[in-house]
Design an enzyme around this catalytic site. Structure first.
Site, PDB file in Angstrom:
ATOM      1  N   SER A   1      62.282  70.079   6.781  1.00 30.88           N
ATOM      2  CA  SER A   1      61.104  69.286   6.444  1.00 30.88           C
ATOM      3  C   SER A   1      61.459  68.182   5.469  1.00 30.88           C
ATOM      4  O   SER A   1      62.548  68.161   4.901  1.00 30.88           O
ATOM      5  CB  SER A   1      60.022  70.184   5.857  1.00 30.88           C
ATOM      6  N   LYS A   2      60.499  67.284   5.284  1.00 31.56           N
ATOM      7  CA  LYS A   2      60.707  66.155   4.386  1.00 31.56           C
ATOM      8  C   LYS A   2      61.008  66.631   2.972  1.00 31.56           C
ATOM      9  O   LYS A   2      61.679  65.957   2.207  1.00 31.56           O
ATOM     10  CB  LYS A   2      59.465  65.263   4.373  1.00 31.56           C
ATOM     11  N   ARG A   3      60.460  67.765   2.614  1.00 27.61           N
ATOM     12  CA  ARG A   3      60.632  68.240   1.242  1.00 27.61           C
ATOM     13  C   ARG A   3      61.947  68.984   1.022  1.00 27.61           C
ATOM     14  O   ARG A   3      62.366  69.171  -0.115  1.00 27.61           O
ATOM     15  CB  ARG A   3      59.463  69.133   0.837  1.00 27.61           C
TER      16      ARG A   3
END
Ligand code: GLU
Length: 507
Positions: free
Chosen positions: A265-267
Site C-alpha cells: 500500500s501507499k503507506r
C-alpha cells in the site's frame, strides 16, 4: 479483431502521487504496445472532482518521463482522439447515459443520499447489507416505477438524480481475461452501479467505457483491483452495441508487501524503509513520501525491477534494457498470483546497473557530494577511488561512507577494532612498519606491499594481525578496499602521518 491496430491506455486518476504499482501498469501497457508497433495513450480520469489532488497530473507525467515510458497521445502530447482529460470531455458522456436510458439499460434514481444512508443503517441493524439491485430497486425512488411524464416532471422541478445501470437478473456473464482465462460472474451478485452523478459528471465506469470505445482502445491492461468491475464493463459494451470492437482485457497481479501478506500500500514504503513511489512527493499539506529517483535509483534499474514484478522472460536473465523488454514482453508470461516486492532485490538491481557504468561516469556522479563537503580531488584519482569502492555500494550515495578515508585522516578509531587489534606487541610492530613505509622509494602500492611483507617475514610476525592494525591506523576502522591501494592513493607522507597519529592517540 486481431488485425486491429494495437492501442492501449494508461488511465490514472490524479488523486495523489502515482504508486509503483501504477508505474508497472503503465510500463506493461507501454511494452505491450511497442512490441506490436502500437500506440500508448495517457488518459487522465478526473471525473471524481472531490478526489482531485493538485500536482498529481504533473507527477504522473514526470514519473513516466523519468522511466523512459514515452506517451504517444495524451494531455501534453495531444492526438486525434483528444481531449485526453475526462473533465474536458464532460459534454460527451451525457448523451451516452441518455442512450442507455432510452434502450432500457439504465434508469434515473432520485433517492437522496440521506434516504440511502437510512436504508444502509437499517440493513446493518439486521446484520445485512443494503444493495441497490433487482431485489430492492422496485421499492425505491426511481424512474422504473414512474410514468415518463412523472420522470420529466421530477427532473424539470430540479430534483437531483443519478443514472444507474439496470443490472440484468440472474444472468451469467462469461468473460475472457488474457491472463486469467475465462471468468464467470452471475449478475445477482452485482449492484446497479451509478453511471452518471448528480454533479453532471459520469462515474469512472461510464467514462472509462465510452472513452475506451471512442479512443479505439484495443487492449485494456490494468490492475487486478478492477477485475470486479469487468462484468459491468462487458455488459456496458453490450448495452451500447459495441461488443464487436470491445477491447481485450488483462488484469495484472497485485504487488504484495515484502512479507507476502496483503497488497503493497501507499503507506507501506516509508514505514518499511523503502520507497513505494517513483519520485519524491510533497502534498499541499506538507506530507512527504520518498521516491526511487531521490533515493538514488537509476531509472533503468527501477524499470528493470518493475518489469520483473509479475512478469518473467522464462529464462534466467534478470537484467534488461528497455528495448530488450519490448522485444521479450508478452502478457502470456504475466503471472496470475500476486508478486512479492523484495526491497533487498531492488537494491541489488541498482547495484547491477551501477556496475555497468564506467568509473568516470560514477566519479562524475560522486563529485557533487565531495564539492558539498569542500573536498577537492583530482579527477583521475577520483576515478581510481570509485573503481576500488563501487563493489561495496548499491548507490552513489553510499560512496562517501565507503571512501571518506581517502579524503580525510581518521578523527576517531572504531572501539571494537581497537580492542581486538591494538594489543600486545602490535603497537611496537606498527611503529617499525611505519619506518619501513617511510623508506620505500618510488612509492606505490606494490612496492609498499613488498617492503612491508618482507619486513614482517624477516621478523616472523603474523601478517594478518599487522595488516588489521595498519588498517586501523589508516582508515580508523576495519573496513575498506585493499589496504595498499588506499596507501598508494593517500600517499607515502600521509600514510606515515596517520600511523604516527594513531600511535600517539591509541598508545
Ligand atoms: N482510473 C482508473 C484508475 O485510477 C483506471 C482503471 C482502468 O484502467 O480501467 O486506476
Amino acid at each position: 479483431m486481431n488485425d486491429k491496430r494495437v492501442r492501449v491506455r494508461f488511465a490514472p486518476s490524479p488523486t495523489g502521487p502515482l504508486h509503483m504499482g501504477g508505474v508497472r501498469t503503465a510500463l506493461f501497457n507501454f511494452l505491450f504496445a511497442k512490441k506490436q508497433g502500437g500506440d500508448f495513450l495517457l488518459r487522465i480520469e478526473d471525473t471524481d472532482q472531490t478526489r482531485f489532488v493538485p500536482g498529481a497530473e504533473e507527477y504522473i507525467m514526470e514519473s513516466l518521463d523519468w522511466c523512459g515510458i514515452k506517451v504517444d497521445e495524451g494531455i501534453r502530447e495531444g492526438g486525434k482522439y483528444g481531449p485526453y482529460r475526462q473533465s474536458e470531455r464532460r459534454e460527451i458522456y451525457k448523451k451516452y447515459a441518455d442512450e442507455l436510458i432510452a434502450s432500457g439499460n439504465a434508469y434515473y434514481a432520485f433517492d437522496t443520499p440521506e434516504a440511502l444512508d437510512e436504508l444502509r443503517k437499517k440493513a446493518e441493524e439486521n446484520k445485512e447489507t443494503f444493495t441497490y439491485n433487482a431485489a430492492t430497486r422496485n421499492g425505491l425512488d426511481n424512474s422504473l416505477r414512474m410514468t415518463q411524464a412523472e420522470v420529466e416532471q421530477k427532473i424539470a422541478s430540479g430534483n437531483n438524480y443519478v443514472i444507474r445501470f439496470k443490472m440484468p437478473v440472474n444472468y451469467e456473464v462469461v468473460m475472457t481475461d488474457i491472463i486469467r482465462g475465462e471468468v464467470r460472474v452471475n449478475t445477482d451478485t452485482l449492484d446497479d452501479k451509478v453511471l452518471f452523478k448528480s454533479d453532471g459528471l459520469p462515474t469512472y465506469h461510464l467514462a472509462n467505457i465510452v472513452d475506451d470505445h471512442l479512443m479505439k482502445i484495443s487492449h485494456v491492461i490494468r490492475g487486478e483491483e478492477w477485475l470486479p468491475s469487468l462484468p459491468l464493463h462487458v455488459l456496458l459494451y453490450r448495452a451500447f452495441g459495441w461488443e464487436d470492437t470491445m477491447p481485450e482485457f488483462a488484469h495484472l497481479p497485485l504487488l504484495l508487501k515484502p512479507t507476502g501478506n496483503g497488497k503493497l500500500s501507499k503507506r507501506d514504503g516509508d514505514k518499511m524503509g523503502f520507497p513505494v513511489f517513483p519520485l519524491f512527493w510533497k502534498s499541499a499539506e506538507g506530507e512527504t513520501a520518498s521516491g526511487y529517483r531521490e533515493e538514488g535509483y537509476f531509472a533503468n534499474a527501477f524499470v528493470n525491477l518493475l518489469a520483473l514484478l509479475g512478469w518473467n522472460p522464462g529464462t534466467e536473465q534478470e537484467i534488461f534494457t528497455l528495448d530488450e523488454l519490448i522485444t521479450l514482453f508478452s502478457l502470456e508470461r504475466v503471472t496470475k498470483s500476486g508478486s512479492k516486492f523484495d526491497p533487498k532485490k531492488a537494491e541489488w538491481f541498482n547495484h547491477q546497473y551501477m556496475m555497468l557504468k564506467s568509473d568516470a561516469e560514477l566519479a562524475t556522479l560522486f563529485q557533487p557530494v565531495l564539492n558539498e563537503k569542500g573536498i577537492e580531488v583530482d579527477s583521475a584519482k577520483l576515478i581510481r577511488i570509485v573503481a576500488l569502492i563501487k563493489e561495496r555500494a548499491n548507490f552513489v550515495k553510499d560512496f562517501w561512507d565507503q571512501s571518506f578515508f581517502f579524503f580525510q585522516a581518521p578523527v576517531s578509531y572504531d572501539e571494537q577494532v581497537v580492542k581486538k587489534r591494538w594489543k600486545n606487541e602490535v603497537p611496537s610492530q606498527i611503529a617499525s612498519i611505519k619506518d619501513v613505509i617511510a623508506n620505500v622509494s618510488d612509492f606505490s602500492a606494490a612496492r609498499a606491499k613488498a617492503a612491508v611483507s618482507a619486513h614482517i617475514e624477516e621478523n616472523g610476525w603474523a601478517f594478518g594481525a599487522i595488516m588489521n592494525a595498519l588498517r586501523l591506523c589508516v582508515v580508523g576502522a576495519g573496513m575498506g578496499p585493499d589496504l595498499f591501494e588506499i596507501i598508494e592513493l593517500i600517499g607515502q607522507q600521509e600514510t606515515v602521518l596517520r600511523i604516527e597519529k594513531a600511535l600517539a592517540v591509541l598508545k
